[in-house]
Design a protein around this motif. Sequence first.
Motif, PDB file in Angstrom:
ATOM      1  N   ASP A 151     165.276  89.101  79.805  1.00 64.20           N
ATOM      2  CA  ASP A 151     163.875  89.139  80.212  1.00 64.20           C
ATOM      3  C   ASP A 151     163.008  89.908  79.210  1.00 64.20           C
ATOM      4  O   ASP A 151     163.402  90.968  78.719  1.00 64.20           O
ATOM      5  CB  ASP A 151     163.741  89.779  81.591  1.00 64.20           C
ATOM      6  N   PRO A 152     161.808  89.387  78.926  1.00 65.99           N
ATOM      7  CA  PRO A 152     160.953  89.979  77.894  1.00 65.99           C
ATOM      8  C   PRO A 152     160.035  91.080  78.404  1.00 65.99           C
ATOM      9  O   PRO A 152     159.749  91.179  79.609  1.00 65.99           O
ATOM     10  CB  PRO A 152     160.126  88.772  77.430  1.00 65.99           C
ATOM     11  N   PHE A 153     159.556  91.873  77.440  1.00 72.08           N
ATOM     12  CA  PHE A 153     158.543  92.894  77.690  1.00 72.08           C
ATOM     13  C   PHE A 153     157.362  92.640  76.759  1.00 72.08           C
ATOM     14  O   PHE A 153     157.529  92.127  75.649  1.00 72.08           O
ATOM     15  CB  PHE A 153     159.117  94.296  77.472  1.00 72.08           C
ATOM     16  N   LEU A 154     156.183  93.018  77.215  1.00 79.13           N
ATOM     17  CA  LEU A 154     154.967  92.704  76.471  1.00 79.13           C
ATOM     18  C   LEU A 154     154.753  93.639  75.292  1.00 79.13           C
ATOM     19  O   LEU A 154     155.045  94.830  75.372  1.00 79.13           O
ATOM     20  CB  LEU A 154     153.753  92.786  77.403  1.00 79.13           C
ATOM     21  N   PRO A 155     154.201  93.118  74.202  1.00 80.90           N
ATOM     22  CA  PRO A 155     153.857  93.962  73.053  1.00 80.90           C
ATOM     23  C   PRO A 155     152.535  94.680  73.295  1.00 80.90           C
ATOM     24  O   PRO A 155     151.921  94.533  74.358  1.00 80.90           O
ATOM     25  CB  PRO A 155     153.736  92.952  71.919  1.00 80.90           C
ATOM     26  N   SER A 156     152.075  95.420  72.309  1.00 78.90           N
ATOM     27  CA  SER A 156     150.804  96.122  72.411  1.00 78.90           C
ATOM     28  C   SER A 156     149.665  95.154  72.714  1.00 78.90           C
ATOM     29  O   SER A 156     149.659  94.006  72.263  1.00 78.90           O
ATOM     30  CB  SER A 156     150.509  96.857  71.107  1.00 78.90           C
ATOM     31  N   SER A 157     148.687  95.636  73.468  1.00 74.82           N
ATOM     32  CA  SER A 157     147.520  94.812  73.798  1.00 74.82           C
ATOM     33  C   SER A 157     146.333  95.102  72.888  1.00 74.82           C
ATOM     34  O   SER A 157     145.263  94.534  73.070  1.00 74.82           O
ATOM     35  CB  SER A 157     147.106  95.068  75.252  1.00 74.82           C
ATOM     36  N   ALA A 158     146.503  95.979  71.903  1.00 79.55           N
ATOM     37  CA  ALA A 158     145.416  96.363  71.001  1.00 79.55           C
ATOM     38  C   ALA A 158     145.515  95.598  69.688  1.00 79.55           C
ATOM     39  O   ALA A 158     146.583  95.116  69.310  1.00 79.55           O
ATOM     40  CB  ALA A 158     145.469  97.868  70.732  1.00 79.55           C
ATOM     41  N   PRO A 159     144.411  95.489  68.943  1.00 81.25           N
ATOM     42  CA  PRO A 159     144.464  94.824  67.634  1.00 81.25           C
ATOM     43  C   PRO A 159     145.341  95.590  66.656  1.00 81.25           C
ATOM     44  O   PRO A 159     145.584  96.785  66.811  1.00 81.25           O
ATOM     45  CB  PRO A 159     142.997  94.840  67.176  1.00 81.25           C
ATOM     46  N   TYR A 160     145.798  94.875  65.632  1.00 79.84           N
ATOM     47  CA  TYR A 160     146.478  95.540  64.531  1.00 79.84           C
ATOM     48  C   TYR A 160     145.506  96.464  63.809  1.00 79.84           C
ATOM     49  O   TYR A 160     144.302  96.217  63.785  1.00 79.84           O
ATOM     50  CB  TYR A 160     146.995  94.516  63.523  1.00 79.84           C
ATOM     51  N   PRO A 206     163.408  92.660  86.396  1.00 81.59           N
ATOM     52  CA  PRO A 206     163.116  92.151  85.054  1.00 81.59           C
ATOM     53  C   PRO A 206     161.918  92.790  84.369  1.00 81.59           C
ATOM     54  O   PRO A 206     161.723  92.577  83.174  1.00 81.59           O
ATOM     55  CB  PRO A 206     162.877  90.654  85.298  1.00 81.59           C
ATOM     56  N   THR A 207     161.113  93.569  85.083  1.00 79.58           N
ATOM     57  CA  THR A 207     159.979  94.238  84.435  1.00 79.58           C
ATOM     58  C   THR A 207     160.206  95.739  84.294  1.00 79.58           C
ATOM     59  O   THR A 207     159.279  96.480  83.977  1.00 79.58           O
ATOM     60  CB  THR A 207     158.671  93.989  85.225  1.00 79.58           C
ATOM     61  N   GLN A 208     161.430  96.183  84.512  1.00 82.56           N
ATOM     62  CA  GLN A 208     161.769  97.591  84.315  1.00 82.56           C
ATOM     63  C   GLN A 208     162.499  97.774  83.001  1.00 82.56           C
ATOM     64  O   GLN A 208     163.577  97.215  82.794  1.00 82.56           O
ATOM     65  CB  GLN A 208     162.631  98.120  85.465  1.00 82.56           C
ATOM     66  N   PHE A 209     161.902  98.536  82.102  1.00 76.72           N
ATOM     67  CA  PHE A 209     162.533  98.897  80.839  1.00 76.72           C
ATOM     68  C   PHE A 209     163.541 100.000  81.137  1.00 76.72           C
ATOM     69  O   PHE A 209     163.164 101.116  81.502  1.00 76.72           O
ATOM     70  CB  PHE A 209     161.470  99.370  79.849  1.00 76.72           C
ATOM     71  N   LEU A 210     164.829  99.693  81.019  1.00 76.96           N
ATOM     72  CA  LEU A 210     165.874 100.618  81.453  1.00 76.96           C
ATOM     73  C   LEU A 210     166.192 101.645  80.376  1.00 76.96           C
ATOM     74  O   LEU A 210     166.730 101.306  79.319  1.00 76.96           O
ATOM     75  CB  LEU A 210     167.135  99.848  81.835  1.00 76.96           C
ATOM     76  N   ALA A 348     169.989 101.181  68.663  1.00 81.51           N
ATOM     77  CA  ALA A 348     170.285 101.444  70.068  1.00 81.51           C
ATOM     78  C   ALA A 348     169.899 100.235  70.911  1.00 81.51           C
ATOM     79  O   ALA A 348     168.764  99.764  70.843  1.00 81.51           O
ATOM     80  CB  ALA A 348     169.549 102.684  70.537  1.00 81.51           C
ATOM     81  N   THR A 349     170.832  99.750  71.712  1.00 83.58           N
ATOM     82  CA  THR A 349     170.562  98.549  72.498  1.00 83.58           C
ATOM     83  C   THR A 349     169.522  98.780  73.585  1.00 83.58           C
ATOM     84  O   THR A 349     168.988  97.819  74.148  1.00 83.58           O
ATOM     85  CB  THR A 349     171.853  98.024  73.137  1.00 83.58           C
ATOM     86  N   ALA A 350     169.224 100.034  73.883  1.00 86.47           N
ATOM     87  CA  ALA A 350     168.194 100.329  74.873  1.00 86.47           C
ATOM     88  C   ALA A 350     166.785 100.150  74.314  1.00 86.47           C
ATOM     89  O   ALA A 350     165.811 100.144  75.073  1.00 86.47           O
ATOM     90  CB  ALA A 350     168.348 101.762  75.385  1.00 86.47           C
ATOM     91  N   TYR A 351     166.650 100.003  73.000  1.00 85.75           N
ATOM     92  CA  TYR A 351     165.337  99.822  72.394  1.00 85.75           C
ATOM     93  C   TYR A 351     164.890  98.365  72.527  1.00 85.75           C
ATOM     94  O   TYR A 351     165.710  97.453  72.648  1.00 85.75           O
ATOM     95  CB  TYR A 351     165.372 100.217  70.923  1.00 85.75           C
ATOM     96  N   GLY A 352     163.604  98.150  72.488  1.00 80.78           N
ATOM     97  CA  GLY A 352     163.045  96.812  72.566  1.00 80.78           C
ATOM     98  C   GLY A 352     162.570  96.340  71.209  1.00 80.78           C
ATOM     99  O   GLY A 352     161.658  96.938  70.632  1.00 80.78           O
TER     100      GLY A 352
END
Length: 361
Positions: A151-160, A206-210, A348-352
């Motif tokens: 399951d995916p997690f969203l990236p930053s919502s701000a401009p580069y 699926p929306t919890q970053f473990l 580390a596998t815990a990183y996204g």
Amino acid sequence: ALGTANCYMASTGASYVFDASIKGNGLGDGNSEYIDKHGLLLDEGVAAELLWEAVFDADKTRSRDVIDGEPVYRNGRIWFTTGREQGNAVIALRDFSGEIVWSWHIWVTDREVTLTAANGYEWMDRNLGALNNTPGDVANRGLFYQWGRKDPFLPSSAPYTTGNVTEANVENHQVGDGTAEWAYTGVRQQLLTEAPGNIENAVRHPTQFLKTYYQYSGSSWYVTPTNDALKEADLWGGNKMSSGYKTIFDPCPLGYMVPPDGAFATAAGDMSTGVNVDAQWGPFEGNGRAWIGGTGDFFPFVGILTINTPLTNCGHIGVYWTASADASNGYGYEVYVTSDWGRYRQGATAYGNSVRCVKEK
């Protein structure tokens, strides 16, 4: 009709149906022992639900138009209709008790994916979940994945940005008309030391970053440290994928898979010396680099999700997972590239990190 997956690509303004009676693509999942305990079939589902929908520019009004209306579950299938906006969404299947038993990523894009060959594989022209691959455009970011999770997690919502590294690191909590809540911080893995570890925990949330159970030690969301189950967990297939092995947790769409370590070849050198980044990746511009030593395509520097920050270095580093892990310690192999250097290393596998899918062999 062609098979099942954890991710389905769709176009705007269309109606779809997919098989919701089986998990992922229905194949094995390495040595996690998850299938032995929980099986492959989804026979306990009773209702479909839109968990979240999102566009890349944080426009909450537009995010509500990625999926049109509520998905419907009936007789082992889920029906849904896309709206007028391109973006991403996740649809879940719940049982009688209200627990999520599985979920699927819907990647809504009207721009057809093209493929480029490099190192014996055919590569997608953009990140998993991205709408384009235009340098500097926020829609090129795609989504983040903890290694081994579907399951995916969203990236930053701000401009580069090209200046302050913190300005672009804005957590994205869009849900559109969905029911979910994002948790990027504060949720730690369950203290489990045997396979299948936290897989069921991850499936149900699926929306919890473990994060790791111990705040300042450990690297895996899957099991707590120093356990042999971690070392043998080919959750994304590991080197078995060189022969076309795709697991039920692989996040790529039907017909695609996470690249094994050999697919990147010399992109980032070896574990100790790194690589001549300018020779392999070309100049740093547009908040990323083109992989001139491989496909020639642009790789945006989306940053990473960490167990402490959580979002950091958007626009300044690009970290791309492979499907492989070190059997001696369970760390996932990644390609890590910055404006100054590049290295193939253990992460580390815990990183996204980001994912660039390759075509299944």
